[in-house]
Design a protein around this motif. Structure first.
Motif, PDB file in Angstrom:
ATOM      1  N   ALA A  83       9.200   6.485  -7.099  1.00 50.23           N
ATOM      2  CA  ALA A  83       9.716   5.866  -7.143  1.00 50.23           C
ATOM      3  C   ALA A  83      10.243   5.057  -5.624  1.00 50.23           C
ATOM      4  O   ALA A  83      11.500   5.483  -5.287  1.00 50.23           O
ATOM      5  CB  ALA A  83       9.808   5.577  -7.917  1.00 50.23           C
ATOM      6  N   THR A  84       9.567   4.317  -5.241  1.00 50.05           N
ATOM      7  CA  THR A  84      10.146   3.602  -3.781  1.00 50.05           C
ATOM      8  C   THR A  84      11.534   2.117  -4.402  1.00 50.05           C
ATOM      9  O   THR A  84      11.175   1.766  -5.631  1.00 50.05           O
ATOM     10  CB  THR A  84       9.184   2.511  -2.835  1.00 50.05           C
ATOM     11  OG1 THR A  84       8.492   1.258  -4.319  1.00 50.05           O
ATOM     12  CG2 THR A  84       8.083   3.321  -2.504  1.00 50.05           C
ATOM     13  N   ALA A  88       0.797  -1.084   0.048  1.00 45.63           N
ATOM     14  CA  ALA A  88       0.210   0.269  -0.215  1.00 45.63           C
ATOM     15  C   ALA A  88       0.836   1.272   0.343  1.00 45.63           C
ATOM     16  O   ALA A  88       0.829   2.365  -0.534  1.00 45.63           O
ATOM     17  CB  ALA A  88      -1.104  -0.337   0.944  1.00 45.63           C
ATOM     18  N   PHE A  89       2.194   1.546   0.770  1.00 46.50           N
ATOM     19  CA  PHE A  89       2.859   2.421   0.675  1.00 46.50           C
ATOM     20  C   PHE A  89       3.518   2.500  -0.100  1.00 46.50           C
ATOM     21  O   PHE A  89       3.464   3.347  -1.144  1.00 46.50           O
ATOM     22  CB  PHE A  89       4.101   2.004   1.641  1.00 46.50           C
ATOM     23  CG  PHE A  89       4.722   3.220   1.939  1.00 46.50           C
ATOM     24  CD1 PHE A  89       4.770   4.490   2.551  1.00 46.50           C
ATOM     25  CD2 PHE A  89       6.120   3.119   1.883  1.00 46.50           C
ATOM     26  CE1 PHE A  89       5.587   5.322   2.339  1.00 46.50           C
ATOM     27  CE2 PHE A  89       7.329   3.883   1.733  1.00 46.50           C
ATOM     28  CZ  PHE A  89       6.602   5.521   1.902  1.00 46.50           C
ATOM     29  N   SER A  90       4.076   1.520  -1.046  1.00 47.64           N
ATOM     30  CA  SER A  90       3.943   1.954  -2.268  1.00 47.64           C
ATOM     31  C   SER A  90       3.757   1.937  -3.483  1.00 47.64           C
ATOM     32  O   SER A  90       3.983   3.352  -4.215  1.00 47.64           O
ATOM     33  CB  SER A  90       5.347   0.414  -2.887  1.00 47.64           C
ATOM     34  OG  SER A  90       5.316   0.461  -4.052  1.00 47.64           O
ATOM     35  N   PHE A  91       2.453   1.551  -3.328  1.00 45.81           N
ATOM     36  CA  PHE A  91       1.559   1.851  -4.582  1.00 45.81           C
ATOM     37  C   PHE A  91       0.771   3.961  -4.193  1.00 45.81           C
ATOM     38  O   PHE A  91       1.129   3.929  -5.464  1.00 45.81           O
ATOM     39  CB  PHE A  91       0.156   1.354  -4.539  1.00 45.81           C
ATOM     40  CG  PHE A  91       0.815  -0.433  -4.521  1.00 45.81           C
ATOM     41  CD1 PHE A  91       1.690  -0.865  -5.111  1.00 45.81           C
ATOM     42  CD2 PHE A  91      -0.231  -1.381  -4.292  1.00 45.81           C
ATOM     43  CE1 PHE A  91       1.506  -1.893  -6.389  1.00 45.81           C
ATOM     44  CE2 PHE A  91      -0.560  -2.472  -4.943  1.00 45.81           C
ATOM     45  CZ  PHE A  91       0.443  -2.610  -5.430  1.00 45.81           C
ATOM     46  N   ALA A  92       1.355   3.859  -2.841  1.00 45.93           N
ATOM     47  CA  ALA A  92       0.513   5.608  -2.518  1.00 45.93           C
ATOM     48  C   ALA A  92       1.603   6.150  -3.177  1.00 45.93           C
ATOM     49  O   ALA A  92       1.842   7.548  -3.634  1.00 45.93           O
ATOM     50  CB  ALA A  92       0.682   5.655  -0.733  1.00 45.93           C
ATOM     51  N   THR A 116      13.320   3.653   1.065  1.00 49.27           N
ATOM     52  CA  THR A 116      14.106   4.646   0.546  1.00 49.27           C
ATOM     53  C   THR A 116      13.209   4.983   0.510  1.00 49.27           C
ATOM     54  O   THR A 116      12.759   4.827  -1.180  1.00 49.27           O
ATOM     55  CB  THR A 116      15.279   3.911  -0.217  1.00 49.27           C
ATOM     56  OG1 THR A 116      16.683   3.769   1.363  1.00 49.27           O
ATOM     57  CG2 THR A 116      16.538   5.147  -0.958  1.00 49.27           C
ATOM     58  N   VAL A 117      13.137   6.128  -0.298  1.00 50.15           N
ATOM     59  CA  VAL A 117      12.091   7.174  -1.761  1.00 50.15           C
ATOM     60  C   VAL A 117      13.153   8.160  -1.984  1.00 50.15           C
ATOM     61  O   VAL A 117      13.176   9.362  -1.278  1.00 50.15           O
ATOM     62  CB  VAL A 117      10.560   6.910  -1.027  1.00 50.15           C
ATOM     63  CG1 VAL A 117       9.969   7.834  -2.358  1.00 50.15           C
ATOM     64  CG2 VAL A 117      10.028   6.295  -0.393  1.00 50.15           C
ATOM     65  N   PRO A 118      13.694   8.511  -2.809  1.00 50.28           N
ATOM     66  CA  PRO A 118      14.462   9.583  -3.227  1.00 50.28           C
ATOM     67  C   PRO A 118      13.315  10.566  -3.514  1.00 50.28           C
ATOM     68  O   PRO A 118      12.354  10.704  -4.406  1.00 50.28           O
ATOM     69  CB  PRO A 118      15.129   9.214  -4.863  1.00 50.28           C
ATOM     70  CG  PRO A 118      15.047   7.384  -4.726  1.00 50.28           C
ATOM     71  CD  PRO A 118      13.605   6.604  -3.799  1.00 50.28           C
TER      72      PRO A 118
END
Length: 144
Positions: A74-75, A63-67, A105-107
């Protein structure tokens, strides 16, 4: 969407009994569990709380990655742990807390946006919604 299935076969009475858990995908195939792996420190089997924690951590992480994707971010790496606490209550037991700990890590994301997305993902993931009766579900999210 289709149903996802798991099954359990149990033999024996109560504390002496032994169950075997299997999932449709084969990720778990006749995996043992019983009193000792649930209430004692027997590491040869699993237990429902451990499986629930794995499912919740996996659901929240997706859910976090999709959000982040929806926000144009991009995660690159996400590591999540779920700690599920089972406590005695009256004659039975209850899960009274689930503590999620995530490092990601989310640049290009700010700390404020990171926390906002992480807490929204915790609130909105299907497992969090299904576990709404758990009195306390916490999240400690760290941006790497």
């Amino acid at each position: 969407m289709n149903d996802k299935t798991a099954s359990v076969h149990w033999e024996g009475r109560g504390k002496q009994g032994l169950g075997r858990i299997s999932t449709e995908t084969g990720a778990l195939k006749d995996y043992p569990y019983g009193f000792a792996s649930r209430f004692e420190d027997d590491r040869r089997g699993t237990n429902p709380e451990e499986i629930l924690g794995a499912a919740h951590a996996a659901c929240f992480t997706m859910a976090f990655s999709f959000a982040c994707d929806r926000a144009g971010l991009a995660t690159s790496h996400i590591d999540t742990q779920a700690s599920v606490r089972l406590v005695k209550q009256g004659e039975g037991f209850v899960i009274d807390r689930i503590a999620l700990t995530m490092q990601a890590t989310v640049p290009g994301i700010s700390e404020a946006q990171f926390q906002e997305i992480a807490h929204a993902a915790k609130r909105d993931c299907p497992l969090s919604k299904a576990l709404a009766s758990v009195p306390e579900i916490t999240l400690n999210a760290t941006l790497r």
